[in-house]
Design a protein around this motif. Structure first.
Motif: not given
Length: 357
Positions: A340, A343, A347
């Protein structure tokens, strides 16, 4: 997390002269039929369990465990509550407690203490031969008669009492350590270890001994108005045994925590069968699961109202309902991704140039 084991039952309150309660096999068959999976066995009934023979003979221990296995049972812990009590007895209680000792040491406190110490050491050896990891006992009491002192509080008296208590118990704790077994003191009024403060004081006197641990019984805490859930938060690393016993406290205008010398049925605070009292066992089992307690949940049946065999039958069902099969993964794992990092950086509003690896 780990799932605790159960249900188990402490045999002490059920031993009787009548079958099936007059032999270990009889009680095993009875407990198995009720749904129990383990027995906590007291060491003060040689006809039920001979701790001296168990300490000496692996073959004898194997015979006992083999017999219990026929009924789908194991031993959760051995218990030396009465023998532990005799390691430290204030002179005011000599006559009352002498009956717990064999005739040849009665009337001689030094011999009685030496006998009790020897029995605890034999229980350590027996526990190891039986493959057990924990043992249940009482601390005994030298300071208890001065619980609510008059004349006023004497710090030196309590310092000396706990120093002597530690002196008597250290050789026993070392013997349990040699055998790889945790010694679990039931925190109990009447014992010098009756709350968290007294346990901490004793633990300091025995140099934080790794085998000095706790048998958690919430009934004795509720009757002292101690927060038994916070007690788990504080002492969970030392909780190695667990009695499932309920209690209730009903304030009134005539008597209080001390009981007024009344029989149990008339006291403001009294023991009840599990589920009939005020203890929040849902929260207890949840906290023990949260803290990875993987020992046994053992019924100790003491109730001033309910018939004992009914309490035993209901107790097995009660414990089984409260055991939490702990999850092997988090409930929201379905949303997780293997990698992740990209990602997560997106974010956070980070670009590759903001921070290089």
């Amino acid at each position: 997390m780990k799932t605790l084991k159960g249900p188990g039952i402490f045999l002490s309150q059920f031993i009787d002269r009548q079958a099936p309660f007059n032999s270990l096999e009889g009680m095993a068959q009875w407990a198995s039929a009720l749904g129990y999976k383990a027995l906590q066995i007291p060491c003060n009934h040689p006809a039920i369990f001979d701790v001296e023979q168990a300490a000496e003979s692996q073959a004898w221990c194997d015979e006992v465990t083999g017999m219990l296995a026929k009924y789908g049972l194991v031993i959760s812990e051995l218990s030396t509550h009465l023998e532990g009590q005799l390691i430290a007895v204030h002179p005011a209680h000599d006559e009352a407690f002498d009956g717990f000792a064999p005739a040849e040491v009665r009337g001689n406190s030094a011999k009685r203490t030496a006998w009790a110490t020897g029995m605890l050491k034999k229980a350590a050896a027996a526990s190891a031969k039986l493959g057990l990891s924990a043992h249940a006992t009482f601390s005994g009491s030298l300071a208890w008669p001065y619980l609510y002192p008059w004349p006023p509080h004497n710090p030196q008296l309590f310092s000396e009492a706990f120093a002597e208590l530690a002196r008597r118990w250290l050789p026993v704790l070392d013997e349990f350590d040699r055998h790889g077994v945790d010694l679990c003191y039931e925190i109990h009024p009447g014992e010098d270890l009756h709350d968290g403060v007294t346990f901490e004081r004793f633990l300091a006197e025995v140099n934080q001994h790794p085998r000095c641990n706790i048998l958690f019984d919430p009934s004795h805490l509720l009757l002292q108005h101690i927060d038994y859930l916070s007690f788990i938060d504080i002492y969970h690393p030392r909780i190695k045994a667990f009695h499932v016993k309920d209690a209730e406290y009903q304030p009134n205008g005539r008597s209080g925590v001390y009981g007024g010398y009344q029989p149990w049925i008339n006291r403001a605070g009294r023991f009840r069968s599990p589920g009939d009292g005020q203890i929040d066992f849902n929260s207890i089992f949840s906290k023990l699961a949260q803290y990875d307690y993987d020992g046994w949940a053992v019924l100790e049946w003491e109730c001033c109202l309910k018939e004992s065999e009914t309490g035993a039958r209901e107790g097995a069902e009660f414990i089984q309902r409260h055991i939490i099969p702990v999850a092997g993964r988090a409930f929201d794992d379905f949303a997780a991704r293997e990698d992740q990092k990209a990602s997560v950086r997106a974010q956070l509003g980070l670009t590759r140039g903001d921070c290089d690896d």
